[in-house]
Design a protein around this motif. Structure first.
Motif, PDB file in Angstrom:
ATOM      1  N   ILE A  58       0.841  -1.206   0.000  1.00  0.00           N
ATOM      2  CA  ILE A  58       0.000   0.000   0.000  1.00  0.00           C
ATOM      3  C   ILE A  58       0.872   1.249   0.000  1.00  0.00           C
ATOM      4  CG2 ILE A  58      -1.598   1.339   1.427  1.00  0.00           C
ATOM      5  CD1 ILE A  58      -2.924  -1.328   2.160  1.00  0.00           C
ATOM      6  N   ALA A  59       1.961   1.221   0.746  1.00  0.00           N
ATOM      7  CA  ALA A  59       2.870   2.371   0.775  1.00  0.00           C
ATOM      8  C   ALA A  59       3.481   2.603  -0.611  1.00  0.00           C
ATOM      9  CB  ALA A  59       3.967   2.158   1.817  1.00  0.00           C
ATOM     10  N   HIS A  62       0.856   4.074  -2.847  1.00  0.00           N
ATOM     11  CA  HIS A  62       0.638   5.477  -2.496  1.00  0.00           C
ATOM     12  C   HIS A  62       1.710   6.345  -3.145  1.00  0.00           C
ATOM     13  CE1 HIS A  62       1.057   9.091   0.083  1.00  0.00           C
ATOM     14  NE2 HIS A  62      -0.259   9.082  -0.032  1.00  0.00           N
ATOM     15  N   ALA A  65       0.959   6.613  -6.803  1.00  0.00           N
ATOM     16  CA  ALA A  65      -0.190   7.500  -7.027  1.00  0.00           C
ATOM     17  C   ALA A  65       0.214   8.964  -6.883  1.00  0.00           C
ATOM     18  CB  ALA A  65      -1.321   7.163  -6.052  1.00  0.00           C
ATOM     19  N   VAL A  66       1.077   9.274  -5.925  1.00  0.00           N
ATOM     20  CA  VAL A  66       1.549  10.650  -5.747  1.00  0.00           C
ATOM     21  C   VAL A  66       2.362  11.081  -6.972  1.00  0.00           C
ATOM     22  CG1 VAL A  66       3.139  12.085  -4.389  1.00  0.00           C
ATOM     23  CG2 VAL A  66       1.484  10.623  -3.230  1.00  0.00           C
TER      24      VAL A  66
END
Length: 141
Positions: A58-59, A62, A65-66
């Motif tokens: 998930i990290a 993320h 996605a950023v």
């Protein structure tokens, strides 16, 4: 000894017995209960491991996605800039066509038309000559 002292002794003794017990149960439990407890602890460890792995994934997602968000914002800025430049070029072309139309409608426009046709003709002749010369060079190689 008083009743309170016996309760504390019992609690302290039971805690010592549980700490000395093998993993998966206490000394007084049945083998099946110890196996079940051992399996439960094993499953809990596997769960914790998979949860940690999922948190890492998930990290990473993320972070991706950023990065995508930043790239999209940059692309939107570039597109906005290009839109402004295209609008400017379009208005310049419209102005040029309007001036060309006005020039063609003037009484002395014949000479300008001949000049434009001559320039376009020379351009076409040069283009075909260089295109043919280039094609001949490629065949010779």
């Amino acid at each position: 000894k008083s009743v309170g002292d016996r309760g504390r002794w019992h609690t302290t003794t039971m805690r010592a017995v549980e700490e000395a017990a093998p993993p998966g149960g206490n000394l007084f439990s049945s083998p099946e209960a110890r196996i079940a407890e051992s399996n439960r602890r094993l499953l809990e460890q596997q769960n914790d491991s998979k949860t940690s792995s999922l948190a890492d994934s998930i990290a990473q997602l993320h972070g991706i996605a950023v990065d995508i968000n930043g790239e999209v914002k940059d692309q939107n800025r570039l597109l906005s800039s290009m839109d402004g430049q295209m609008g400017s070029a379009s208005s310049m072309l419209d102005d040029t066509l309007n001036q060309l139309g006005a020039m063609l409608n003037s009484p002395d426009s014949k000479h300008m038309v001949y000049l434009i046709v001559f320039v376009v003709g020379v351009f076409v002749i040069c283009y075909t000559y260089f295109f043919k010369l280039r094609a001949d060079n490629q065949v010779a190689e």
